[in-house]
Every structure is written in structure tokens, then in C-alpha cells.
Design a protein around this motif. Structure first.
Motif, PDB file in Angstrom:
ATOM      1  N   TRP A 186       1.024  -1.166   0.090  1.00 30.13           N
ATOM      2  CA  TRP A 186      -0.048   0.189   0.361  1.00 30.13           C
ATOM      3  C   TRP A 186       0.901   0.816  -0.146  1.00 30.13           C
ATOM      4  O   TRP A 186       0.515   2.334  -0.600  1.00 30.13           O
ATOM      5  CB  TRP A 186      -0.635  -0.317   1.254  1.00 30.13           C
ATOM      6  CG  TRP A 186      -0.322  -0.525   2.528  1.00 30.13           C
ATOM      7  CD1 TRP A 186      -0.392  -1.488   3.099  1.00 30.13           C
ATOM      8  CD2 TRP A 186       0.406   0.626   3.534  1.00 30.13           C
ATOM      9  NE1 TRP A 186       0.712  -1.869   4.414  1.00 30.13           N
ATOM     10  CE2 TRP A 186       0.774  -0.229   4.272  1.00 30.13           C
ATOM     11  CE3 TRP A 186       0.677   2.019   3.398  1.00 30.13           C
ATOM     12  CZ2 TRP A 186       1.656   0.203   5.559  1.00 30.13           C
ATOM     13  CZ3 TRP A 186       1.241   2.458   4.308  1.00 30.13           C
ATOM     14  CH2 TRP A 186       2.094   1.280   5.838  1.00 30.13           C
ATOM     15  N   ARG A 187       2.481   1.407   0.396  1.00 29.66           N
ATOM     16  CA  ARG A 187       2.614   2.556   0.062  1.00 29.66           C
ATOM     17  C   ARG A 187       3.268   2.927  -1.277  1.00 29.66           C
ATOM     18  O   ARG A 187       3.043   2.098  -1.824  1.00 29.66           O
ATOM     19  CB  ARG A 187       4.320   2.192   0.780  1.00 29.66           C
ATOM     20  CG  ARG A 187       4.132   2.102   2.388  1.00 29.66           C
ATOM     21  CD  ARG A 187       5.230   1.543   3.484  1.00 29.66           C
ATOM     22  NE  ARG A 187       6.458   2.810   3.498  1.00 29.66           N
ATOM     23  CZ  ARG A 187       7.434   2.825   4.273  1.00 29.66           C
ATOM     24  NH1 ARG A 187       7.756   1.645   4.856  1.00 29.66           N
ATOM     25  NH2 ARG A 187       7.967   4.195   3.781  1.00 29.66           N
ATOM     26  N   THR A 188       3.368   3.748  -1.173  1.00 30.22           N
ATOM     27  CA  THR A 188       4.092   4.410  -2.878  1.00 30.22           C
ATOM     28  C   THR A 188       5.334   4.892  -2.665  1.00 30.22           C
ATOM     29  O   THR A 188       5.721   5.813  -3.410  1.00 30.22           O
ATOM     30  CB  THR A 188       2.450   5.944  -3.225  1.00 30.22           C
ATOM     31  OG1 THR A 188       3.265   6.819  -1.585  1.00 30.22           O
ATOM     32  CG2 THR A 188       1.509   5.315  -3.300  1.00 30.22           C
ATOM     33  N   ASP A 189       6.342   4.339  -1.823  1.00 31.75           N
ATOM     34  CA  ASP A 189       7.694   4.840  -2.120  1.00 31.75           C
ATOM     35  C   ASP A 189       8.761   4.673  -2.984  1.00 31.75           C
ATOM     36  O   ASP A 189       9.379   4.910  -3.352  1.00 31.75           O
ATOM     37  CB  ASP A 189       7.696   5.034  -0.753  1.00 31.75           C
ATOM     38  CG  ASP A 189       8.298   3.540   0.130  1.00 31.75           C
ATOM     39  OD1 ASP A 189       7.125   2.606  -0.834  1.00 31.75           O
ATOM     40  OD2 ASP A 189       8.851   3.040   0.725  1.00 31.75           O
ATOM     41  N   GLN A 190       8.065   4.049  -4.045  1.00 32.30           N
ATOM     42  CA  GLN A 190       9.069   2.657  -4.826  1.00 32.30           C
ATOM     43  C   GLN A 190       8.594   3.806  -6.371  1.00 32.30           C
ATOM     44  O   GLN A 190       7.630   3.516  -7.013  1.00 32.30           O
ATOM     45  CB  GLN A 190       8.490   1.752  -5.789  1.00 32.30           C
ATOM     46  CG  GLN A 190       8.030   0.808  -3.719  1.00 32.30           C
ATOM     47  CD  GLN A 190       9.534   0.603  -3.886  1.00 32.30           C
ATOM     48  OE1 GLN A 190      10.685  -0.182  -4.066  1.00 32.30           O
ATOM     49  NE2 GLN A 190      10.358   0.707  -2.566  1.00 32.30           N
ATOM     50  N   PRO A 235       3.075  -6.409  -5.040  1.00 27.91           N
ATOM     51  CA  PRO A 235       4.103  -5.784  -4.362  1.00 27.91           C
ATOM     52  C   PRO A 235       4.945  -5.472  -4.801  1.00 27.91           C
ATOM     53  O   PRO A 235       5.975  -5.585  -5.547  1.00 27.91           O
ATOM     54  CB  PRO A 235       3.880  -6.337  -3.430  1.00 27.91           C
ATOM     55  CG  PRO A 235       2.660  -7.954  -3.116  1.00 27.91           C
ATOM     56  CD  PRO A 235       2.285  -8.191  -5.131  1.00 27.91           C
ATOM     57  N   PHE A 236       5.178  -4.246  -5.319  1.00 24.89           N
ATOM     58  CA  PHE A 236       6.200  -3.355  -5.762  1.00 24.89           C
ATOM     59  C   PHE A 236       7.364  -3.552  -5.678  1.00 24.89           C
ATOM     60  O   PHE A 236       8.303  -3.766  -6.258  1.00 24.89           O
ATOM     61  CB  PHE A 236       5.718  -1.967  -6.162  1.00 24.89           C
ATOM     62  CG  PHE A 236       4.759  -1.420  -7.546  1.00 24.89           C
ATOM     63  CD1 PHE A 236       4.039  -1.602  -7.495  1.00 24.89           C
ATOM     64  CD2 PHE A 236       4.798  -0.294  -7.557  1.00 24.89           C
ATOM     65  CE1 PHE A 236       2.594  -1.519  -8.784  1.00 24.89           C
ATOM     66  CE2 PHE A 236       3.638   0.558  -8.141  1.00 24.89           C
ATOM     67  CZ  PHE A 236       2.612  -0.541  -8.688  1.00 24.89           C
ATOM     68  N   ARG A 237       7.107  -3.683  -4.085  1.00 26.04           N
ATOM     69  CA  ARG A 237       8.257  -3.701  -3.670  1.00 26.04           C
ATOM     70  C   ARG A 237       8.966  -5.302  -3.912  1.00 26.04           C
ATOM     71  O   ARG A 237      10.200  -5.629  -3.930  1.00 26.04           O
ATOM     72  CB  ARG A 237       8.475  -3.621  -2.193  1.00 26.04           C
ATOM     73  CG  ARG A 237       8.489  -2.393  -1.069  1.00 26.04           C
ATOM     74  CD  ARG A 237       8.322  -2.486   0.181  1.00 26.04           C
ATOM     75  NE  ARG A 237       8.237  -0.883   0.532  1.00 26.04           N
ATOM     76  CZ  ARG A 237       9.596  -0.724   0.817  1.00 26.04           C
ATOM     77  NH1 ARG A 237      10.501  -1.392   1.591  1.00 26.04           N
ATOM     78  NH2 ARG A 237       9.395   0.683   1.560  1.00 26.04           N
ATOM     79  N   ARG A 238       7.867  -6.374  -3.881  1.00 20.76           N
ATOM     80  CA  ARG A 238       8.752  -6.973  -4.392  1.00 20.76           C
ATOM     81  C   ARG A 238       8.905  -7.552  -5.202  1.00 20.76           C
ATOM     82  O   ARG A 238      10.526  -8.422  -6.009  1.00 20.76           O
ATOM     83  CB  ARG A 238       7.223  -8.753  -4.446  1.00 20.76           C
ATOM     84  CG  ARG A 238       7.185  -8.285  -2.140  1.00 20.76           C
ATOM     85  CD  ARG A 238       6.268 -10.328  -2.160  1.00 20.76           C
ATOM     86  NE  ARG A 238       5.788 -10.318  -0.456  1.00 20.76           N
ATOM     87  CZ  ARG A 238       4.653 -10.353   0.472  1.00 20.76           C
ATOM     88  NH1 ARG A 238       4.376 -11.097  -1.034  1.00 20.76           N
ATOM     89  NH2 ARG A 238       5.027 -10.554   1.084  1.00 20.76           N
TER      90      ARG A 238
END
Length: 371
Positions: free
Chosen positions: A24-28, A188-191
Motif C-alpha cells: 500500500w505504500r507509494t515510495d517505490q 507488490p512493487f517492493r517484491r
């Protein structure tokens, strides 16, 4: 029983919020980068079918990119009936603009989607360019977008940005940010950006791929029948040993309007059942999952009442705040996620209905029933 279900929804949301890749974070955002000593050559490929309405906004912005190395734009006019190709030629040719080539693909062969066939024609026209930027005709690139993308690539083989989608009408404000939220929940963008992860995905409006990595993955022919071609391409590159990266854009936006509910409905229903691999079993699991995760918390809150279900609803709404802020919308929209999820559930069921009715996935006069 209702108490147990309430606790279950809270446990599910605790797991999603803190154990699902911080989806849910948008820091990527585009990673920090150093300017290369020698800038690689780039070909920008734009598949376009009946895009005369958006090209006056998007194509000049693309041609105006300042890039330190060799770069060119290839627009593939995919059998348009609105003069897309002629308009593109008129928009090109400015003294300081990137070189523009307008080409047409051969007739669409069996087993290919139209967009990928057009993109493949553009990639072939690109020749020996070291990088290919695949971007949609409705995507407006801000100043410096191309240079920043290439610089950020580094040792990565595919870099993609989720373009900022339009949110001007009430229906767009309700559904579009939730669309991005659900996409990030699936991938998930981090993954995606973790080299040790097997999750691979991309956002088709802006995908920069290294030519060598594309060739090792089998080229666009490897995903020729994919309706959800961006994710399929990222998976193919990753499976061939390439590194992929996906993040939120700040300088790339879509100008495609979806002013009415019916427009957004078509956008989702066109590919939702394809995303579920045309499996009735996966469809049933998805509907049950959406009901448990998004619908049960408010229902149990009002019928119980159940404080664990209320806590789950609050946690759900809180995870939506970063996306709402990213789209400059009221954070309170997170409390309406159950309503939006219900709409997406019905859209997904309609997507399955269309498939079984023989309508398949269609776009601009083409139907891809075989995909």
C-alpha cells in the motif's frame, strides 16, 4: 460465528498491512542513478490504433524529449480509421524534435493481439537500438522522462513506471486510485523490485527494456497472445534471468479519459477474467476472497456490531491513504473501498460472463477470444 468472522477479517488485514510487501505504500519511485559515461541508443515504440484524439497532447511531448544519446520515436499506425498515421506525420518534423518514423504492421496473424503485433513491428524497425521504450499513445511524458528512465536502468533489464491515471470525474476518483491499489496488492512493487523475489510485473504504459534481455526472453513473440501483456513481458524477462523494476511515476501520466462508469467498467471487464486465467475455480476463490477481505468488515460492523471487524475496516481505510494522497484525493475515500471492491467484483463476474458468451477480451473492434 460472527465474532469469529470478525476476528478473522482483522487477522487478514493485519497480515495484508504488515506482511504483504508493504503493497500500500507509494515510495517505490525511480531509483537514484548516475549518469552513464556513454548514453545507450534508445528507440521509443508507440503502438497506436485510432488515437487521433490524444496524439496532439502526447506525441509532441515525446518528440520534445532531450536525450544525450541517440534516440528516435517509432509510431506504429495499427490500421487506424481516424487518420492517426497522417496526424502523427504532421506533428513530427520540428527542428529540435526527436526523429519520428511512422510505420504500419502487416495484417494481424492468428495468435497475436493487435497491440503486441504492432509493438513487434516497431521493435523490428528499431534495428540495433540498445534499449526499447514501449509506451502507449495516451501516455504523456514530462520533460526529462526518457533521460531519467535510461539513467535509472543501471544494471536492470526492465524498468517500468505506473503512469498517473486521470482522476477528474467522480467515477474516476472513486475507481481509478482503487484500481492502482488492487494492482499493487496483486503485485507488490517492493517484491517486484527485490532481486530475490519471484514476483514480476510491469505497467504497460511505460516499459523500458534492454534489447538483449528482450531477445533472451524470446522477444514479443514469447507473449504474443497475452492480453495483459505488460505483466506477461515482465515475467518473460524475469524468467530469462533479467532484473525488473516497477514503481510509481511522477513525470509520466495518462490522458485517457474514463468519464462514465460504463467506460471504467469496460476497462476492467475487458481483462479481469483473463487475469484469473479463465478459471471458474479461481473466479470463485476471488469472489469469496473479495467478500471476506473487503465486504465482511463493514457488514459485520453494522450487523454485529463487531469491534474487530471495525478495526479491520479502519486498517483497510488507512492502507488506502498513501494512494489517495498520491492521486490528490480525499483520504476518506479509503472508507469506501468496500463499495469499490463490490463494483470490481461485479465487473469481474461480468468479464467471466462475456467470456462464456463468446465475446472474449476486445479492444477497438478486435476480439481476442483465443487468449
Amino acid at each position: 460465528m460472527l465474532t469469529v468472522l470478525g476476528w478473522l477479517t482483522l487477522v487478514v488485514w493485519l497480515g495484508l498491512a504488515f506482511g504483504h510487501g508493504w503493497f500500500w505504500r507509494t515510495d517505490q519511485r525511480l531509483p537514484p542513478s548516475a549518469r552513464p559515461v556513454e548514453w545507450p541508443s534508445v528507440a521509443v515504440v508507440v503502438p497506436a490504433r485510432d488515437e487521433a484524439a490524444v496524439l496532439p497532447t502526447t506525441l509532441p511531448a515525446l518528440l520534445a524529449q532531450r536525450y544525450p544519446g541517440r534516440a528516435r520515436v517509432i509510431l506504429v499506425d495499427d490500421d487506424s480509421g481516424d487518420g492517426t498515421g497522417d496526424l502523427a506525420r504532421r506533428l513530427g518534423g520540428a527542428p529540435d524534435a526527436l526523429p519520428l518514423t511512422v510505420v504500419t504492421p502487416d495484417p494481424l496473424p492468428a495468435g497475436w493481439t493487435g497491440k503486441l503485433w504492432a509493438a513487434a513491428r516497431g521493435v523490428a524497425e528499431a534495428g540495433t537500438a540498445e534499449f526499447v521504450l514501449l509506451t502507449d499513445a495516451d501516455i504523456e511524458h514530462g520533460p526529462g522522462s526518457l533521460e531519467t528512465l535510461v539513467a535509472a536502468c543501471g544494471e536492470r533489464d526492465l524498468v517500468s513506471q505506473m503512469a498517473v491515471l486521470r482522476t477528474e470525474t467522480p467515477w474516476e476518483r472513486l475507481i481509478v486510485p482503487a484500481f492502482v491499489y488492487f494492482f499493487a496488492m496483486l503485485y507488490p512493487f517492493r517484491r517486484v523490485n527485490n532481486p530475490r523475489s519471484r514476483v514480476a510485473a510491469a505497467a504497460g504504459g511505460c516499459v523500458l527494456v534492454r534489447r538483449g534481455a528482450l531477445e533472451r526472453a524470446g522477444g514479443l513473440a514469447a507473449v504474443r497472445g497475452a492480453v495483459i501483456d505488460d505483466v506477461a513481458l515482465a515475467r518473460a524477462v524475469s524468467a530469462a534471468g533479467g532484473r525488473t523494476w516497477l514503481g510509481f511515476a511522477t513525470n509520466v501520466r495518462s490522458v485517457r479519459p474514463y468519464p462514465r462508469l460504463s467506460d471504467l467498467w469496460q476497462m476492467v471487464a475487458r481483462t479481469a477474467y483473463t487475469q484469473l486465467r479463465h478459471s471458474p475455480l479461481v473466479l470463485a476463490g476471488t469472489v469469496v476472497g473479495l467478500a471476506l477481505v473487503f465486504l465482511a468488515p463493514p457488514v459485520l460492523t453494522f450487523t454485529g456490531p463487531s469491534w474487530p471487524a471495525l478495526a479491520a475496516w479502519v486498517l483497510m481505510a488507512a492502507t488506502f491513504v498513501p494512494i489517495a494522497r498520491y492521486y490528490r484525493q480525499w483520504p476518506v475515500l479509503g472508507a469506501l473501498l468496500p463499495v469499490t471492491a463490490l463494483l470490481y467484483t461485479v465487473m469481474t463476474l461480468d468479464s467471466a460472463r462475456r467470456h462464456f458468451a463468446g465475446r472474449g477480451a476486445g479492444w477497438k473492434g478486435r476480439n481476442y477470444l483465443s487468449t
